[in-house]
Design an enzyme around this catalytic site. Structure first.
Site, PDB file in Angstrom:
ATOM      1  N   GLN A 185      -2.180   5.506  -0.782  1.00 53.51           N
ATOM      2  CA  GLN A 185      -0.951   4.791  -1.143  1.00 53.51           C
ATOM      3  C   GLN A 185      -0.849   3.506  -0.319  1.00 53.51           C
ATOM      4  O   GLN A 185       0.040   2.698  -0.542  1.00 53.51           O
ATOM      5  CB  GLN A 185       0.271   5.671  -0.852  1.00 53.51           C
ATOM      6  N   THR A 207       2.235  14.602  11.330  1.00 56.58           N
ATOM      7  CA  THR A 207       2.911  14.915  12.593  1.00 56.58           C
ATOM      8  C   THR A 207       4.154  15.763  12.341  1.00 56.58           C
ATOM      9  O   THR A 207       4.725  16.319  13.274  1.00 56.58           O
ATOM     10  CB  THR A 207       3.308  13.609  13.318  1.00 56.58           C
ATOM     11  N   CYS A 246       1.610 -15.732 -15.595  1.00 56.94           N
ATOM     12  CA  CYS A 246       0.445 -15.458 -16.468  1.00 56.94           C
ATOM     13  C   CYS A 246      -0.304 -14.186 -16.070  1.00 56.94           C
ATOM     14  O   CYS A 246      -1.314 -13.853 -16.698  1.00 56.94           O
ATOM     15  CB  CYS A 246      -0.510 -16.658 -16.493  1.00 56.94           C
ATOM     16  N   SER A 260       4.839  11.031   3.656  1.00 58.25           N
ATOM     17  CA  SER A 260       6.095  11.786   3.669  1.00 58.25           C
ATOM     18  C   SER A 260       6.268  12.553   2.361  1.00 58.25           C
ATOM     19  O   SER A 260       7.173  13.379   2.242  1.00 58.25           O
ATOM     20  CB  SER A 260       7.278  10.848   3.899  1.00 58.25           C
ATOM     21  N   ASP A 307      -3.131  -1.619   2.953  1.00 60.66           N
ATOM     22  CA  ASP A 307      -3.661  -2.385   4.084  1.00 60.66           C
ATOM     23  C   ASP A 307      -5.170  -2.636   4.063  1.00 60.66           C
ATOM     24  O   ASP A 307      -5.687  -3.462   4.822  1.00 60.66           O
ATOM     25  CB  ASP A 307      -3.251  -1.719   5.421  1.00 60.66           C
ATOM     26  N   HIS A 353      -1.127   1.932  -4.895  1.00 55.83           N
ATOM     27  CA  HIS A 353      -0.014   0.983  -4.863  1.00 55.83           C
ATOM     28  C   HIS A 353      -0.472  -0.461  -4.690  1.00 55.83           C
ATOM     29  O   HIS A 353       0.323  -1.319  -4.299  1.00 55.83           O
ATOM     30  CB  HIS A 353       0.977   1.371  -3.756  1.00 55.83           C
TER      31      HIS A 353
END
Ligand code: BJW
Ligand code: ZN
Length: 291
Positions: A144, A264, A173, A239, A147, A162
């Site tokens: 997702q 975590t 365009c 999440s 980077d 994403h």
């Protein structure tokens, strides 16, 4: 002082060092603070045998895998930028209302990522991909994240659900281009100075998927192919509240595949997971994958 480019050997030495440290940390974490960073030895054994037996392995990553590279996650601590909630800026409505603000947000994030390096979690997945491919297994990495750090770690054919912060798209365009130059640094950039399309001079936007927008059809097809009949899904640092990715673990569980979560914290999909590795992905992935 003369700088030289990092060689493959440097990179591999750094990687081995990172793996060693990750494994060491895993033991330290397990020994000293079991509840923050933990997995039972029996769970690890069972996970290893499921991984060994799997013919089709799929990975879904989210912002948490890049946290230890210094990239803020979306929600929770770090999800704020100049008092704006990151999720409120990731919408077409925010862009329509204030394109300068949204562009500034993406420029800011691109600067952070440009200075960041993949961590031991990214490298462990790259090594897992190589191992699976050598063994003739099917392997797909769905992310997702926008980077590009998985590719920077050497992973190939990464499915960017994403989109990417390193690409732009013309609002007029639809032509897809690279990251804008020059990098805008100022606040309140006048609209005419925002990145413009090389073809038609239309306003460019980040080539990413915002809330309320559909993921690309080919991307969804790749994701469905990777999830269908997969024996093992690793869900890392997400999440699990954003659809459609949040639905992947229940889907795999429903067809009898095993799901392993690396996070975590617990998430809404934790109950679907046969294996739970609690702790930072950069520590837990190398430890769990034995890499
Ligand atoms: C660590 C760690 C460490 C920290 N180690 N772990 C069905 C029901 C309800 C709503 C919808 C629905 N279907 C669609 C929707 C609407 C919407 C949606 O899901 N909304 C919900 C929030 C309610 N979805 C969409 O709009 C999607 N489009 C779509 O489905 O189209 C069809 C459709 C539309 C409308 C209605 C119905 C159908 C598109 C979603 C696009 C999301 N875009 C963003 C921005 C991308 C560009 C950018 O990056 O700027 O994607 S939003 C943001 O959230 C970003 C992320 O990729 C995404 C997920 O976040 P992620 O990765 O999970 O990060 P965090 O921060 O949330 O979590 C980090 C996790 O890491 C935490 O769990 C930590 O504990 C953990 N962690 N450190 C391991 N070291
Ligand atoms: Zn254009």
């Amino acid at each position: 002082m003369k700088l030289r480019r990092a060689t493959r050997q440097d990179t591999s030495m750094r990687r081995n060092w990172a793996y060693g440290l990750a494994l060491k940390l895993a033991r330290v974490y397990m020994d000293r603070s079991g509840q923050r960073c933990s997995f039972a030895g029996s769970q690890l054994e069972e996970f290893t045998s499921v991984l060994e037996a799997a013919h089709k392995v799929t990975v879904l990553s989210g912002a948490g895998i890049s946290a230890e590279s210094g990239i803020p996650t979306f929600r929770g601590a770090g999800g704020l930028w100049r008092n704006f909630d990151a999720t409120e800026l990731a919408t077409p409505y925010a862009f329509a209302a204030n394109p300068s603000l949204v562009w500034e947000f993406y420029h800011y994030r691109r600067c952070i990522v440009a200075a960041a390096a993949p961590n031991a979690g990214h490298y462990a997945l790259e090594a897992l991909q190589r191992k699976c491919e050598q063994q003739g297994k099917l392997f797909t990495l769905l992310t997702q994240n926008i980077d590009g750090l998985h590719a920077k770690a050497g992973s190939s054919n990464v499915v960017e659900l994403h989109g990417s912060m390193w690409r732009t798209r013309c609002c007029h365009c639809n032509n897809i281009q690279g990251a804008p130059e020059p990098m805008a640094k100022e606040a309140n950039i006048p609209s005419m100075q925002l990145p413009r399309c090389k073809l038609c001079n239309g306003l460019l936007r980040p080539h990413v998927v915002w809330f309320g927008e559909c993921l690309e059809v080919e991307t969804m097809e790749c994701a469905h192919n990777a999830l269908e009949d997969c024996d093992l899904l690793l869900v890392i640092g997400t999440s699990a509240v954003v659809q459609p990715a949040a639905g992947f673990a229940p889907l795999v569980k429903a067809h009898g595949g095993a799901v392993a979560e690396f996070n975590t914290e617990d998430t809404p999909i934790s109950d679907n997971c046969r294996f739970k590795f609690h702790g930072p992905a950069a520590v837990m992935l190398p430890a769990a994958l034995g890499i």
